[in-house]
Design an enzyme around this catalytic site. Structure first.
Site, PDB file in Angstrom:
ATOM      1  N   CYS A   1      -3.035   7.993  -3.420  1.00 22.26           N
ATOM      2  CA  CYS A   1      -1.687   8.128  -2.888  1.00 22.26           C
ATOM      3  C   CYS A   1      -1.837   8.216  -1.374  1.00 22.26           C
ATOM      4  O   CYS A   1      -2.514   9.114  -0.870  1.00 22.26           O
ATOM      5  CB  CYS A   1      -1.074   9.407  -3.454  1.00 22.26           C
ATOM      6  SG  CYS A   1       0.481   9.892  -2.694  1.00 22.26           S
TER       7      CYS A   1
ATOM      8  N   CYS B   1       1.028   1.955   0.428  1.00 24.47           N
ATOM      9  CA  CYS B   1       1.507   2.830  -0.647  1.00 24.47           C
ATOM     10  C   CYS B   1       0.948   2.213  -1.920  1.00 24.47           C
ATOM     11  O   CYS B   1       1.066   0.992  -2.111  1.00 24.47           O
ATOM     12  CB  CYS B   1       3.032   2.851  -0.666  1.00 24.47           C
ATOM     13  SG  CYS B   1       3.700   3.622  -2.164  1.00 24.47           S
TER      14      CYS B   1
END
Ligand code: DGL
Length: 271
Positions: A74, A188
């Site tokens: 992440c 992302c």
């Protein structure tokens, strides 16, 4: 610690599956434990203080399963890696993404789309500045794209609209500086899930996926320490999610991910 102890991965939802896929492909004998916090996503819209608490809570959870290393799959959490505490090595997709970028370009400008928090924390810029002053990111945050992907609605027009909204400002900023942006870093882990659609809209952009750099980094790390799980057969993967069974199963299918157990759970701190 044993060399066949699992490798942990953390994401706010299904995004980290794109990282898990690379690891399963390159290091198939390892065991993996993944924690995806879909219930509280999007992380990218949360404050740093909250993200640090959530990150640390998931790290404690994975430590409880005896992991030998943890991948922050992440970018949002990776942008706060220095604020997180862990008893095992932590790997950042941002560091990996920067290394991956430098393989493609040494000077000039590269586009970067990421969550609001990743852009605000300047995770990529700080990491890049440690290595070079010749290359810069043109960063653009998107408040919505990760959520649109994690919700898994099949509205292609909406998806394309969200992609354009993130990428167009980068191309415009580039042109203002006299640069035609040629590479776009997917900052992302949710974004590689829709790489096909991004390519369809922007066929001339080379997409950079930090997962490739991360996989190389981990290979080098375990090789140096002779800490691979060196057995003949395939390892097992357990995926914990706090919500979103349907979309998790769908993305797992799409990515052809191995998963032995998919378990819906809650973080201990919230029980
Ligand atoms: N997949 C995550 C990232 O790489 C976060 C998406 C979100 O929850 O906002 O930043």
């Amino acid at each position: 610690m044993n060399s066949c102890d699992p490798i942990g991965l953390i994401d706010s939802g299904v995004g980290g599956f794109t990282v898990l896929k690379e690891l399963q492909h390159r290091l198939p004998n390892e065991n993996y434990i993944y924690f995806g916090d879909s219930k509280r996503m999007p992380y990218g819209e949360r404050e740093n203080e909250e993200l640090i608490s959530l990150g640390n809570a998931i790290i404690r959870e994975l430590e409880g399963y005896g992991v030998k290393a943890i991948v922050l799959a992440c970018n949002t959490l990776s942008s706060l890696i220095n604020e997180l505490s862990s008893t095992v090595p932590l790997f950042s997709v941002i560091e990996a993404g920067v290394q991956e970028t430098l393989l493609l370009r040494e000077r000039g400008m590269v586009g970067l789309i990421a969550t609001t928090a990743t852009v605000k924390n300047r995770g990529y810029e700080k990491e890049l500045a440690l290595l070079t002053r010749d290359l810069h990111y043109i960063a653009q945050e998107t408040h919505t794209l990760a959520k649109v992907i994690n919700d898994g609605k099949k509205d292609l027009d909406d998806l394309k609209h969200n992609i354009r909204e993130a990428v167009e400002p980068i191309l415009r900023k580039g042109l203002k500086e006299g640069v035609m942006v040629e590479e776009l870093l997917l900052g992302c882990t949710h974004f590689p899930i829709v790489a096909g659609t991004i390519r369809e809209i922007y066929p001339d952009l080379t997409l950079i996926n930090p997962a490739n750099g991360l996989m190389r980094q981990m290979q080098a790390y375990f090789k140096e320490r002779e800490f691979f799980c060196d057995r003949e057969y395939k390892g097992s993967t357990t995926i914990f999610i706090t919500a979103g069974r349907e979309i998790s199963e769908r993305i797992m299918d799409q990515l052809d991910l191995n998963c032995d157990n998919l378990i819906e759970t809650e973080l201990s701190v919230f029980e």
